[in-house]
Design a protein around this motif. Sequence first.
Motif, PDB file in Angstrom:
ATOM      1  N   GLY A  94     -80.367 -27.416  -1.419  1.00  0.00           N
ATOM      2  CA  GLY A  94     -79.674 -26.874  -0.262  1.00  0.00           C
ATOM      3  C   GLY A  94     -80.613 -26.339   0.796  1.00  0.00           C
ATOM      4  O   GLY A  94     -80.286 -25.393   1.520  1.00  0.00           O
ATOM      5  N   VAL A  95     -81.786 -26.951   0.914  1.00  0.00           N
ATOM      6  CA  VAL A  95     -82.802 -26.545   1.892  1.00  0.00           C
ATOM      7  C   VAL A  95     -82.798 -27.555   3.036  1.00  0.00           C
ATOM      8  O   VAL A  95     -82.813 -28.771   2.803  1.00  0.00           O
ATOM      9  CB  VAL A  95     -84.198 -26.482   1.241  1.00  0.00           C
ATOM     10  CG1 VAL A  95     -85.259 -26.137   2.277  1.00  0.00           C
ATOM     11  CG2 VAL A  95     -84.203 -25.481   0.093  1.00  0.00           C
ATOM     12  N   THR A 132     -76.618 -26.844   6.739  1.00  0.00           N
ATOM     13  CA  THR A 132     -77.442 -27.832   7.425  1.00  0.00           C
ATOM     14  C   THR A 132     -78.279 -28.610   6.425  1.00  0.00           C
ATOM     15  O   THR A 132     -78.994 -28.032   5.609  1.00  0.00           O
ATOM     16  CB  THR A 132     -78.364 -27.152   8.446  1.00  0.00           C
ATOM     17  OG1 THR A 132     -77.566 -26.494   9.437  1.00  0.00           O
ATOM     18  CG2 THR A 132     -79.270 -28.163   9.134  1.00  0.00           C
ATOM     19  N   ALA A 133     -78.189 -29.929   6.502  1.00  0.00           N
ATOM     20  CA  ALA A 133     -79.004 -30.800   5.651  1.00  0.00           C
ATOM     21  C   ALA A 133     -80.282 -31.216   6.363  1.00  0.00           C
ATOM     22  O   ALA A 133     -81.352 -31.263   5.754  1.00  0.00           O
ATOM     23  CB  ALA A 133     -78.205 -32.032   5.241  1.00  0.00           C
ATOM     24  N   LEU A 166     -78.710 -30.458  14.574  1.00  0.00           N
ATOM     25  CA  LEU A 166     -78.294 -29.889  13.301  1.00  0.00           C
ATOM     26  C   LEU A 166     -77.216 -30.760  12.664  1.00  0.00           C
ATOM     27  O   LEU A 166     -76.091 -30.846  13.175  1.00  0.00           O
ATOM     28  CB  LEU A 166     -77.760 -28.468  13.502  1.00  0.00           C
ATOM     29  CG  LEU A 166     -78.755 -27.463  14.108  1.00  0.00           C
ATOM     30  CD1 LEU A 166     -78.049 -26.158  14.464  1.00  0.00           C
ATOM     31  CD2 LEU A 166     -79.907 -27.209  13.147  1.00  0.00           C
ATOM     32  N   LEU A 167     -77.561 -31.403  11.555  1.00  0.00           N
ATOM     33  CA  LEU A 167     -76.614 -32.259  10.839  1.00  0.00           C
ATOM     34  C   LEU A 167     -76.258 -31.619   9.502  1.00  0.00           C
ATOM     35  O   LEU A 167     -77.143 -31.342   8.683  1.00  0.00           O
ATOM     36  CB  LEU A 167     -77.224 -33.643  10.597  1.00  0.00           C
ATOM     37  CG  LEU A 167     -77.447 -34.508  11.834  1.00  0.00           C
ATOM     38  CD1 LEU A 167     -78.178 -35.796  11.460  1.00  0.00           C
ATOM     39  CD2 LEU A 167     -76.121 -34.836  12.515  1.00  0.00           C
ATOM     40  N   SER A 168     -74.981 -31.400   9.287  1.00  0.00           N
ATOM     41  CA  SER A 168     -74.533 -30.762   8.049  1.00  0.00           C
ATOM     42  C   SER A 168     -74.393 -31.788   6.932  1.00  0.00           C
ATOM     43  O   SER A 168     -74.320 -32.995   7.157  1.00  0.00           O
ATOM     44  CB  SER A 168     -73.188 -30.075   8.272  1.00  0.00           C
ATOM     45  OG  SER A 168     -72.155 -31.034   8.436  1.00  0.00           O
ATOM     46  N   ARG A 169     -74.316 -31.271   5.708  1.00  0.00           N
ATOM     47  CA  ARG A 169     -74.088 -32.137   4.556  1.00  0.00           C
ATOM     48  C   ARG A 169     -72.744 -32.865   4.696  1.00  0.00           C
ATOM     49  O   ARG A 169     -72.633 -34.053   4.383  1.00  0.00           O
ATOM     50  CB  ARG A 169     -74.105 -31.291   3.279  1.00  0.00           C
ATOM     51  CG  ARG A 169     -75.423 -30.582   3.023  1.00  0.00           C
ATOM     52  CD  ARG A 169     -75.318 -29.623   1.846  1.00  0.00           C
ATOM     53  NE  ARG A 169     -75.162 -30.334   0.584  1.00  0.00           N
ATOM     54  CZ  ARG A 169     -76.154 -30.734  -0.194  1.00  0.00           C
ATOM     55  NH1 ARG A 169     -77.418 -30.508   0.170  1.00  0.00           N
ATOM     56  NH2 ARG A 169     -75.924 -31.350  -1.338  1.00  0.00           N
ATOM     57  N   ARG A 170     -71.749 -32.147   5.177  1.00  0.00           N
ATOM     58  CA  ARG A 170     -70.424 -32.745   5.334  1.00  0.00           C
ATOM     59  C   ARG A 170     -70.461 -33.898   6.338  1.00  0.00           C
ATOM     60  O   ARG A 170     -69.852 -34.949   6.123  1.00  0.00           O
ATOM     61  CB  ARG A 170     -69.436 -31.682   5.793  1.00  0.00           C
ATOM     62  CG  ARG A 170     -68.020 -32.214   6.014  1.00  0.00           C
ATOM     63  CD  ARG A 170     -67.124 -31.154   6.617  1.00  0.00           C
ATOM     64  NE  ARG A 170     -66.848 -30.065   5.677  1.00  0.00           N
ATOM     65  CZ  ARG A 170     -67.124 -28.788   5.886  1.00  0.00           C
ATOM     66  NH1 ARG A 170     -67.699 -28.416   7.023  1.00  0.00           N
ATOM     67  NH2 ARG A 170     -66.828 -27.868   4.994  1.00  0.00           N
ATOM     68  N   PRO A 210     -65.816 -36.714  12.361  1.00  0.00           N
ATOM     69  CA  PRO A 210     -66.309 -35.764  11.366  1.00  0.00           C
ATOM     70  C   PRO A 210     -67.806 -35.845  11.120  1.00  0.00           C
ATOM     71  O   PRO A 210     -68.361 -34.983  10.430  1.00  0.00           O
ATOM     72  CB  PRO A 210     -65.534 -36.162  10.103  1.00  0.00           C
ATOM     73  CG  PRO A 210     -65.237 -37.623  10.294  1.00  0.00           C
ATOM     74  CD  PRO A 210     -64.993 -37.779  11.768  1.00  0.00           C
ATOM     75  N   MET A 211     -68.478 -36.886  11.648  1.00  0.00           N
ATOM     76  CA  MET A 211     -69.914 -37.026  11.418  1.00  0.00           C
ATOM     77  C   MET A 211     -70.758 -36.479  12.561  1.00  0.00           C
ATOM     78  O   MET A 211     -71.973 -36.644  12.580  1.00  0.00           O
ATOM     79  CB  MET A 211     -70.279 -38.489  11.170  1.00  0.00           C
ATOM     80  CG  MET A 211     -70.013 -39.436  12.315  1.00  0.00           C
ATOM     81  SD  MET A 211     -68.267 -39.848  12.527  1.00  0.00           S
ATOM     82  CE  MET A 211     -67.919 -40.760  11.037  1.00  0.00           C
TER      83      MET A 211
END
Length: 472
Positions: free
Chosen positions: A71-72, A135-136, A152-156, A331-332
Amino acid sequence: MLLRSLNPLAVARGDDVPDAVTIDGVTLSRSDLVGAAGALARRIAGARTVAVLAEPTATTVVAVVACLFAGVAVVPVPADAGPAERAHILADSAAQAWLGTAPAGDTVGRELPVVPVRLHARDWHAHPEPDPASTAFVIYTSGTTGAPKGVLLSRRAVAAGLDALAEAWQWTEKDTLVHGLPLFHVHGLILGLLGPLRIGSRLIHTGRPTPAAYASARGSMYFGVPTVWSRIAEDERSARALSGARLLVSGSAPLPVPVFERLAALTGLRPVERYGMSETMITLSTRADGERRPGWVGVPVTGVSTRIVGEDGAPVPHDGETIGALQVRGPMLFDGYLNRPDATAESRTDDGWFVTGDVAAVDASGFHRIVGRASTDLIKSGGYRIGAGEVETALLGHGEVAEVAVVGVPDDDLGQRVVAYVVARAGTSPTPDELIGYVASELSVHKRPREIRLVESLPRNAMGKVQKRRLS
């Protein structure tokens, strides 16, 4: 779980693949990845953001997977980034360490600790699933209009983007993906590395995307930028070797129609074209089971909506010809620009649409055609709105033109005049008047270049995109 095929429990049950990833002469099985990344994840647990020198190596693969386990947030740093660019990325992202190796040759970034990546280390403990909203990746834009911005791209978002492509391209665990793209942008890193690890397909990274390397890999899917496909199309033997593949996917810049048609003739496969950005991942694509039209990037992928608006803010007609500003939702999409609330706010409309900065047209069936960037590819000349991409496509149809870039240059009479920078094919010498007349015969006369500048080469970035701001 973001990397579904790397579920430690599944791998422990024997759900292994001995050749999950092949890169830089190293082949990693799923258990290799889970074990090595698991060991590194335990060492970096609790960190916020780390930098990874994004070289095409097994070390980079393990480092990225470890961060996703722990999760880093990952900051992929281009291996060829100059000192000023690298200093900006490290300071802006507040990266706490390098994973794997630090750049050699200068002192920028050398003050950060280096956490080694041990490919033969093993740890099989399961890791708590991080918050999907976390954030991924912090992926830095090319910085064509100032210092690069951290996206900033999230895991979701990453999961949604990859699942939409799996559906559009009928991408399954039976596929073998081949590419040789850089691992610091969405195309090579998220689509090209995380895609196989989420879906469960094999990955062969060729190091460099040469025609010979692609031909020898024997994959079912191939990713490339137009420069790669152009070189393959010129190498008949290598192109024909790809005829056993299922999909040839082109992106990051428009694929010239002549290249599309030659690939189709040599391989029997009509390329899949798609459209996306660091901020949006892939939002438009032609489909594995649908029409593939040269010069068009298809329809919205699952979950995505688009609209194209004119200068008055009203939607343009869906006639395939009228151009306007492309806006998207889905959603992406990214969560914003790091440390740039002003830029984040400017990138969205009041009703929540992301402003891509690109100019496009859409037809009655929902097929989209990208004209180019509003800042460089929308030319207003003599009262007409002209898309540079349309003129470029016409010029590429001339047998003596190898490459072309069209720009608008200030003009006292026309407002802007259309100027084309042309690289001629080896052994040919087209004249400016000949090329101007050719375009006038192919398109409306007002779209013809008023000036042709013959050059040896066009300036491009690492992803093969022409840097028009460097043309003068």
